[in-house]
Motif scaffolding. Sequence first.
Motif, PDB file in Angstrom:
ATOM      1  N   SER A 186       0.838  -1.172   0.079  1.00 20.75           N
ATOM      2  CA  SER A 186       0.032  -0.031  -0.083  1.00 20.75           C
ATOM      3  C   SER A 186       0.851   1.283   0.162  1.00 20.75           C
ATOM      4  O   SER A 186       0.547   2.170  -0.776  1.00 20.75           O
ATOM      5  N   ILE A 187       1.681   1.179   0.822  1.00 18.02           N
ATOM      6  CA  ILE A 187       2.653   2.436   0.923  1.00 18.02           C
ATOM      7  C   ILE A 187       3.628   2.365  -0.574  1.00 18.02           C
ATOM      8  O   ILE A 187       3.738   3.915  -1.143  1.00 18.02           O
ATOM      9  N   TRP A 188       3.851   1.442  -1.080  1.00 20.12           N
ATOM     10  CA  TRP A 188       4.917   1.391  -2.212  1.00 20.12           C
ATOM     11  C   TRP A 188       3.860   1.949  -3.576  1.00 20.12           C
ATOM     12  O   TRP A 188       4.312   2.630  -4.213  1.00 20.12           O
TER      13      TRP A 188
ATOM     14  N   PHE B  35       1.261   4.219  -3.206  1.00 20.07           N
ATOM     15  CA  PHE B  35       0.671   5.193  -2.718  1.00 20.07           C
ATOM     16  C   PHE B  35       1.558   6.236  -3.700  1.00 20.07           C
ATOM     17  O   PHE B  35       2.562   6.704  -3.258  1.00 20.07           O
TER      18      PHE B  35
ATOM     19  N   LEU C 236       3.186   9.959  -2.633  1.00 19.45           N
ATOM     20  CA  LEU C 236       4.506   9.894  -2.066  1.00 19.45           C
ATOM     21  C   LEU C 236       5.553   9.957  -3.140  1.00 19.45           C
ATOM     22  O   LEU C 236       5.370   9.295  -4.075  1.00 19.45           O
TER      23      LEU C 236
ATOM     24  N   ARG D 184       8.401   6.383  -0.485  1.00 19.95           N
ATOM     25  CA  ARG D 184       8.078   4.833  -0.515  1.00 19.95           C
ATOM     26  C   ARG D 184       8.829   3.961  -0.055  1.00 19.95           C
ATOM     27  O   ARG D 184       8.622   3.098   0.608  1.00 19.95           O
TER      28      ARG D 184
ATOM     29  N   GLY E 127       9.197   4.022   3.650  1.00 19.76           N
ATOM     30  CA  GLY E 127       8.019   3.595   4.275  1.00 19.76           C
ATOM     31  C   GLY E 127       7.868   2.040   4.179  1.00 19.76           C
ATOM     32  O   GLY E 127       7.401   1.308   4.835  1.00 19.76           O
ATOM     33  N   THR E 128       8.493   1.348   3.084  1.00 18.80           N
ATOM     34  CA  THR E 128       8.423  -0.308   3.080  1.00 18.80           C
ATOM     35  C   THR E 128       9.799  -0.773   3.577  1.00 18.80           C
ATOM     36  O   THR E 128       9.930  -1.449   4.182  1.00 18.80           O
TER      37      THR E 128
END
Length: 163
Positions: free
Chosen positions: A147-149, A151, A154, A159, A162-163
């Motif tokens: 989900s972060i990747w 998004f 960002l 990203r 975040g991952t």
Amino acid sequence: MKRTFFLISALLFFLFFQFSLYVKRGRLTGFDFDTIVKIQDRVSTKYDSIFSNITLLGSLEITTLILIVVLIIRRKLGGILVFFLFLLGNFADLLGKAYLEHPGPPIHFLREHAPSFLPQWYSHPVSSYPSGHALRIAFLFVVLGFSIWNFRKLGKPARIFGT
């Protein structure tokens, strides 16, 4: 790329299956006991609340709630597939527990700082392998990572971080 992921997944499943056969035959019981004794001797009790919180995140109720919120926020049709895979993984966990019948650690090893509103903190399941908590927390982190990747708002460095 999909073929590579499939081959890696198949290899990991095969290794998990082989490991499970060792557990079923009781070949790792002594190792399991010795390992938990050594870990608890070396890890301070000040970290117990951190590990208890990670365990709490891996509970069926909390993980399901977090997963539903993430899927609602994403609003993608693929979320249905993700939730189906989540249910399938939990079903596989139940089947594994029924087949393997691997007892959990003795009660005096449990150093949990758990909330009293969840019933599993009072009674521990008979079988501890495969670990549903580990399955759910890994599943949750993979979903959050993707989900972060994905998004787009960002930047790529954020990203990756975040991952």
